[in-house]
Design a protein around this motif. Structure first.
Motif, PDB file in Angstrom:
ATOM      1  N   SER A 249       0.820  -1.214   0.000  1.00  0.00           N
ATOM      2  CA  SER A 249       0.000   0.000   0.000  1.00  0.00           C
ATOM      3  C   SER A 249       0.852   1.261   0.000  1.00  0.00           C
ATOM      4  O   SER A 249       0.461   2.277  -0.565  1.00  0.00           O
ATOM      5  CB  SER A 249      -0.940   0.010   1.209  1.00  0.00           C
ATOM      6  OG  SER A 249      -1.856  -1.064   1.110  1.00  0.00           O
ATOM      7  N   THR A 250       2.007   1.195   0.629  1.00  0.00           N
ATOM      8  CA  THR A 250       2.856   2.383   0.697  1.00  0.00           C
ATOM      9  C   THR A 250       3.680   2.570  -0.571  1.00  0.00           C
ATOM     10  O   THR A 250       3.757   3.669  -1.113  1.00  0.00           O
ATOM     11  CB  THR A 250       3.817   2.281   1.905  1.00  0.00           C
ATOM     12  OG1 THR A 250       3.038   2.092   3.088  1.00  0.00           O
ATOM     13  CG2 THR A 250       4.653   3.534   2.049  1.00  0.00           C
ATOM     14  N   LEU A 251       4.291   1.485  -1.057  1.00  0.00           N
ATOM     15  CA  LEU A 251       5.313   1.618  -2.104  1.00  0.00           C
ATOM     16  C   LEU A 251       4.821   1.310  -3.507  1.00  0.00           C
ATOM     17  O   LEU A 251       5.366   1.808  -4.479  1.00  0.00           O
ATOM     18  CB  LEU A 251       6.499   0.700  -1.784  1.00  0.00           C
ATOM     19  CG  LEU A 251       7.257   1.034  -0.498  1.00  0.00           C
ATOM     20  CD1 LEU A 251       8.255  -0.070  -0.177  1.00  0.00           C
ATOM     21  CD2 LEU A 251       7.987   2.365  -0.645  1.00  0.00           C
ATOM     22  N   ASN A 252       3.821   0.426  -3.625  1.00  0.00           N
ATOM     23  CA  ASN A 252       3.324   0.030  -4.955  1.00  0.00           C
ATOM     24  C   ASN A 252       4.460  -0.436  -5.870  1.00  0.00           C
ATOM     25  O   ASN A 252       4.585  -0.012  -7.016  1.00  0.00           O
ATOM     26  CB  ASN A 252       2.549   1.195  -5.600  1.00  0.00           C
ATOM     27  CG  ASN A 252       1.806   0.810  -6.866  1.00  0.00           C
ATOM     28  OD1 ASN A 252       1.770   1.571  -7.823  1.00  0.00           O
ATOM     29  ND2 ASN A 252       1.236  -0.376  -6.924  1.00  0.00           N
TER      30      ASN A 252
ATOM     31  N   PRO B  74      -9.369   5.946  -7.144  1.00  0.00           N
ATOM     32  CA  PRO B  74      -8.097   5.473  -7.698  1.00  0.00           C
ATOM     33  C   PRO B  74      -7.967   5.759  -9.189  1.00  0.00           C
ATOM     34  O   PRO B  74      -8.933   5.786  -9.921  1.00  0.00           O
ATOM     35  CB  PRO B  74      -8.152   3.963  -7.446  1.00  0.00           C
ATOM     36  CG  PRO B  74      -9.606   3.632  -7.399  1.00  0.00           C
ATOM     37  CD  PRO B  74     -10.304   4.845  -6.887  1.00  0.00           C
ATOM     38  N   ILE B 148       3.809  10.422  -1.557  1.00  0.00           N
ATOM     39  CA  ILE B 148       5.239  10.352  -1.261  1.00  0.00           C
ATOM     40  C   ILE B 148       5.997  11.151  -2.325  1.00  0.00           C
ATOM     41  O   ILE B 148       5.781  10.948  -3.521  1.00  0.00           O
ATOM     42  CB  ILE B 148       5.728   8.889  -1.267  1.00  0.00           C
ATOM     43  CG1 ILE B 148       5.051   8.102  -0.138  1.00  0.00           C
ATOM     44  CG2 ILE B 148       7.253   8.823  -1.138  1.00  0.00           C
ATOM     45  CD1 ILE B 148       5.333   6.606  -0.188  1.00  0.00           C
ATOM     46  N   TRP B 155       6.347   9.923  -6.091  1.00  0.00           N
ATOM     47  CA  TRP B 155       6.627   8.499  -6.257  1.00  0.00           C
ATOM     48  C   TRP B 155       5.344   7.784  -6.668  1.00  0.00           C
ATOM     49  O   TRP B 155       4.374   7.761  -5.923  1.00  0.00           O
ATOM     50  CB  TRP B 155       7.174   7.872  -4.973  1.00  0.00           C
ATOM     51  CG  TRP B 155       7.280   6.381  -5.100  1.00  0.00           C
ATOM     52  CD1 TRP B 155       6.490   5.448  -4.491  1.00  0.00           C
ATOM     53  CD2 TRP B 155       8.192   5.656  -5.921  1.00  0.00           C
ATOM     54  NE1 TRP B 155       6.863   4.190  -4.891  1.00  0.00           N
ATOM     55  CE2 TRP B 155       7.892   4.280  -5.768  1.00  0.00           C
ATOM     56  CE3 TRP B 155       9.223   6.026  -6.788  1.00  0.00           C
ATOM     57  CZ2 TRP B 155       8.601   3.282  -6.440  1.00  0.00           C
ATOM     58  CZ3 TRP B 155       9.920   5.034  -7.460  1.00  0.00           C
ATOM     59  CH2 TRP B 155       9.619   3.688  -7.277  1.00  0.00           C
ATOM     60  N   GLY B 157       5.257   4.408  -7.935  1.00  0.00           N
ATOM     61  CA  GLY B 157       5.224   2.954  -7.987  1.00  0.00           C
ATOM     62  C   GLY B 157       4.974   2.489  -9.407  1.00  0.00           C
ATOM     63  O   GLY B 157       5.159   3.248 -10.357  1.00  0.00           O
ATOM     64  N   MET B 161      -0.032   3.825  -7.910  1.00  0.00           N
ATOM     65  CA  MET B 161      -0.738   3.696  -6.640  1.00  0.00           C
ATOM     66  C   MET B 161       0.208   3.805  -5.440  1.00  0.00           C
ATOM     67  O   MET B 161      -0.132   3.372  -4.347  1.00  0.00           O
ATOM     68  CB  MET B 161      -1.493   2.365  -6.598  1.00  0.00           C
ATOM     69  CG  MET B 161      -2.577   2.290  -7.654  1.00  0.00           C
ATOM     70  SD  MET B 161      -3.329   0.654  -7.718  1.00  0.00           S
ATOM     71  CE  MET B 161      -4.372   0.857  -9.186  1.00  0.00           C
ATOM     72  N   GLY B 162       1.381   4.384  -5.660  1.00  0.00           N
ATOM     73  CA  GLY B 162       2.313   4.565  -4.552  1.00  0.00           C
ATOM     74  C   GLY B 162       1.764   5.546  -3.536  1.00  0.00           C
ATOM     75  O   GLY B 162       1.043   6.482  -3.899  1.00  0.00           O
ATOM     76  N   GLY B 163       2.080   5.322  -2.268  1.00  0.00           N
ATOM     77  CA  GLY B 163       1.693   6.285  -1.247  1.00  0.00           C
ATOM     78  C   GLY B 163       0.246   6.207  -0.811  1.00  0.00           C
ATOM     79  O   GLY B 163      -0.368   7.218  -0.505  1.00  0.00           O
ATOM     80  N   GLU B 164      -0.320   5.019  -0.761  1.00  0.00           N
ATOM     81  CA  GLU B 164      -1.690   4.874  -0.253  1.00  0.00           C
ATOM     82  C   GLU B 164      -1.649   4.538   1.241  1.00  0.00           C
ATOM     83  O   GLU B 164      -2.235   3.548   1.696  1.00  0.00           O
ATOM     84  CB  GLU B 164      -2.448   3.802  -1.034  1.00  0.00           C
ATOM     85  CG  GLU B 164      -2.974   4.282  -2.369  1.00  0.00           C
ATOM     86  CD  GLU B 164      -4.178   5.217  -2.244  1.00  0.00           C
ATOM     87  OE1 GLU B 164      -4.755   5.313  -1.150  1.00  0.00           O
ATOM     88  OE2 GLU B 164      -4.519   5.857  -3.254  1.00  0.00           O
ATOM     89  N   HIS B 167      -4.457   3.512   3.659  1.00  0.00           N
ATOM     90  CA  HIS B 167      -4.979   2.146   3.696  1.00  0.00           C
ATOM     91  C   HIS B 167      -3.960   1.148   4.234  1.00  0.00           C
ATOM     92  O   HIS B 167      -4.065  -0.058   3.997  1.00  0.00           O
ATOM     93  CB  HIS B 167      -5.523   1.760   2.322  1.00  0.00           C
ATOM     94  CG  HIS B 167      -6.715   2.593   1.963  1.00  0.00           C
ATOM     95  ND1 HIS B 167      -7.970   2.330   2.453  1.00  0.00           N
ATOM     96  CD2 HIS B 167      -6.821   3.737   1.246  1.00  0.00           C
ATOM     97  CE1 HIS B 167      -8.812   3.265   2.022  1.00  0.00           C
ATOM     98  NE2 HIS B 167      -8.136   4.130   1.299  1.00  0.00           N
ATOM     99  N   VAL B 168      -3.009   1.649   4.975  1.00  0.00           N
ATOM    100  CA  VAL B 168      -2.110   0.781   5.733  1.00  0.00           C
ATOM    101  C   VAL B 168      -2.874   0.274   6.952  1.00  0.00           C
ATOM    102  O   VAL B 168      -3.560   1.049   7.617  1.00  0.00           O
ATOM    103  CB  VAL B 168      -0.850   1.575   6.144  1.00  0.00           C
ATOM    104  CG1 VAL B 168      -0.203   1.009   7.381  1.00  0.00           C
ATOM    105  CG2 VAL B 168       0.136   1.641   4.990  1.00  0.00           C
ATOM    106  N   PRO B 169      -2.812  -1.035   7.237  1.00  0.00           N
ATOM    107  CA  PRO B 169      -3.515  -1.541   8.421  1.00  0.00           C
ATOM    108  C   PRO B 169      -2.788  -1.138   9.702  1.00  0.00           C
ATOM    109  O   PRO B 169      -1.660  -1.546   9.923  1.00  0.00           O
ATOM    110  CB  PRO B 169      -3.490  -3.061   8.224  1.00  0.00           C
ATOM    111  CG  PRO B 169      -2.376  -3.346   7.265  1.00  0.00           C
ATOM    112  CD  PRO B 169      -2.136  -2.097   6.465  1.00  0.00           C
ATOM    113  N   LEU B 247       5.719   4.266   8.327  1.00  0.00           N
ATOM    114  CA  LEU B 247       6.344   5.040   7.250  1.00  0.00           C
ATOM    115  C   LEU B 247       7.794   5.379   7.588  1.00  0.00           C
ATOM    116  O   LEU B 247       8.676   5.277   6.734  1.00  0.00           O
ATOM    117  CB  LEU B 247       5.542   6.326   7.008  1.00  0.00           C
ATOM    118  CG  LEU B 247       4.147   6.112   6.417  1.00  0.00           C
ATOM    119  CD1 LEU B 247       3.322   7.386   6.514  1.00  0.00           C
ATOM    120  CD2 LEU B 247       4.245   5.648   4.962  1.00  0.00           C
TER     121      LEU B 247
END
Lengths: 327, 327
Positions: A249-252, B74, B148, B155, B157, B161-164, B167-169, B247
């Motif tokens: 989710s962070t880096l894709n 998205p 990011i 950034w 990815g 979709m980089g930097g989502e 939606h990190v758990p 992060l």
């Protein structure tokens, strides 16, 4: 012979030095014990003697492209200074890069060992096979190391501490980690964590004959159907899936690589890892391959490492070729 | 006049278009309702009419550097295709970039709105003030957006979709998110999540006179010392701290920026955010500033955004200047 590079893999137990061509073919290697108890000076001298021997064997200093060193962390990079390495007592604040350059009179690139392994997987392992040169590698060993490669180069961040995904909290208020935080991935997916989780399994005969369980003996018991051992590897997969959901989710990135000794038990932890990753990341659900075990272009791929335990040594030799990315 | 760029901020409610010089000075702006119910064609026409009006006002097409569009996600990037935007019903699979370029006959760069806001904070907000051009920005609004920026560039990815990070758990098996996963940061730190957490607070008079609580009215109650409201913002901070620990450990960036409407309540959530970040990341503990509220060079800084709600619009106008980074 042609141009070559020398990699040094500094471990808490073994010190390995090898020369590689620019096609990553090995041309000579020296392995010795890391004389931690004799202090930094002795270890630095052992490194330099081995480098000089390999240089002489491989054609002389004119053909040497550079020297790269993979070291346990934490490190300050690119300065190449050890901070407080838990596996190298007495080596605190050692200026690895400066000390080696003064002794060898050649440029030395120092990198965290997990980053060096990730670089090797990128250029000669799963990254090369897949054609992807951006990846994150998790190395499941004594701890959980991790390295991020963006477009072929190690991502350092601002202090050289980028890619410490082994210390991402996967369970809030979970198990206490040696780093001082709770719930770090390392406390669930390292060989150490697996052995600890299995310490209560009653088993007359174990790998070392002392009744102590290791990650490998637990994997063997799991493969034979022992329920608690299966459950332990299920938990490894779940923690990895949570950690991967974070990273995806962070880096894709297009590729995540799992390496280190624990990866031999891939079939035991992969099912729960993929299940948890799918549950935890909508980006993974949008981009998952039809079969998670088979590389698919344009998707998020999670694959076992290809190179095995030598990846850190090869990655160290690659360091002079690929300048790292800092913020 | 001198060269200029036009930014478009496509929101579910408002459509905003503005021209900016290369020093990021605003030269003209048009705001209108987003005619979602009239369909994509009507909205595209409104965008193009506004762009043409601003171009004529600002000196003509010869001085136009480019057009940038920030859109809710998205999105598939850099193709600039909307996927399934929850706040823009009827706009599924819309080829934003292609449709605008065909109508305007100029290059259009499309970006996720949270990434555009992060780019603006980098070059004209907290990034410019601090001198850091690598950052991650979390935007706390209806949802939690995130972008990011690495060395001044977004950034992406591999699929845009980089930097989502919204939606990190953060809590395993936590609250169900609209994305389908559980425990996402967005479910604890968005304005929507705050309002939901406060829906049971009994209060005769609230912001809208209907007894419904909003993130702002809860912040006002908390500032007045109401215990449950204070507790809600404590929880916002804890979730943000867990997300930031993720992060910081993964990216090792020098700067993390918190923006969006919720940031007005910074003093209510910052103490628990910093406490949890410190608890959850040894890299933060190694690199924290002496005073977390004061920028310190060479440390991990977490600061409120400087630009306010216009950052997405300015960031959109910056897009033609800064090519994004993909893997």
């Amino acid at each position: 012979m042609s141009m070559f590079s020398i990699g040094i893999d500094l471990g808490g137990t073994n010190l390995r030095i090898a020369a590689f061509t620019s096609n990553w073919e090995r041309r000579g290697a020296i392995t010795t014990a890391t004389r931690v108890q004799d202090g930094p000076g002795a270890v630095l001298n052992d490194m330099c003697a081995a480098v000089k021997k390999l240089v002489a064997e491989c054609g002389g200093p004119g053909d040497l492209i550079g020297v790269g060193l993979g070291s346990p962390g934490p490190l300050e990079l690119p300065a190449g200074r050890l901070l407080q390495p838990p596996n190298l007592p007495g080596f605190e604040d050692l200026e690895l890069k400066t000390e080696l350059e003064n002794r060898l009179q050649v440029p030395v690139v120092v990198e965290c060992d997990a980053n060096a392994a990730a670089l090797a997987e990128c250029h000669a392992g799963a990254g090369q096979t897949s054609g992807y040169h951006s990846l994150c590698m998790l190395t499941l060993g004594t701890g959980v190391g991790s390295g991020i490669i963006l477009n072929g180069r190690v991502w350092h961040g601002f202090a050289g501490m980028g890619g410490e995904a082994g210390h991402v909290p996967v369970y809030h208020d979970g198990l206490l980690c040696a780093c001082g935080s709770r719930g770090c991935l390392e406390q669930y997916a390292s060989a150490t964590a697996i052995a600890r989780a299995g310490k209560n399994i009653v088993q007359a005969k174990s790998e070392n004959g002392l009744g102590m369980m290791t990650a490998r003996s637990i994997a063997e018991a799991a493969s034979a159907g022992e329920a608690e051992s299966l459950n332990i590897y299920h938990g490894v997969g779940e923690a990895l899936g949570i950690g991967l959901a974070n990273l995806v989710s962070t880096l894709n990135l297009p590729l995540y690589v799992i390496g280190g000794g624990v990866v031999a038990a891939w079939s035991l932890f992969a099912p729960s890892m993929f299940a948890e990753l799918e549950r935890g990341s909508y980006i993974y659900r949008l981009t998952k391959p039809a079969d998670p075990a088979v590389l698919e272009a344009g998707k998020t791929n999670v694959l076992p490492a290809e190179l095995g335990p030598d990846s850190g040594l090869l990655g160290a030799a690659m360091l002079p070729f690929f300048q790292s990315l800092s913020s």
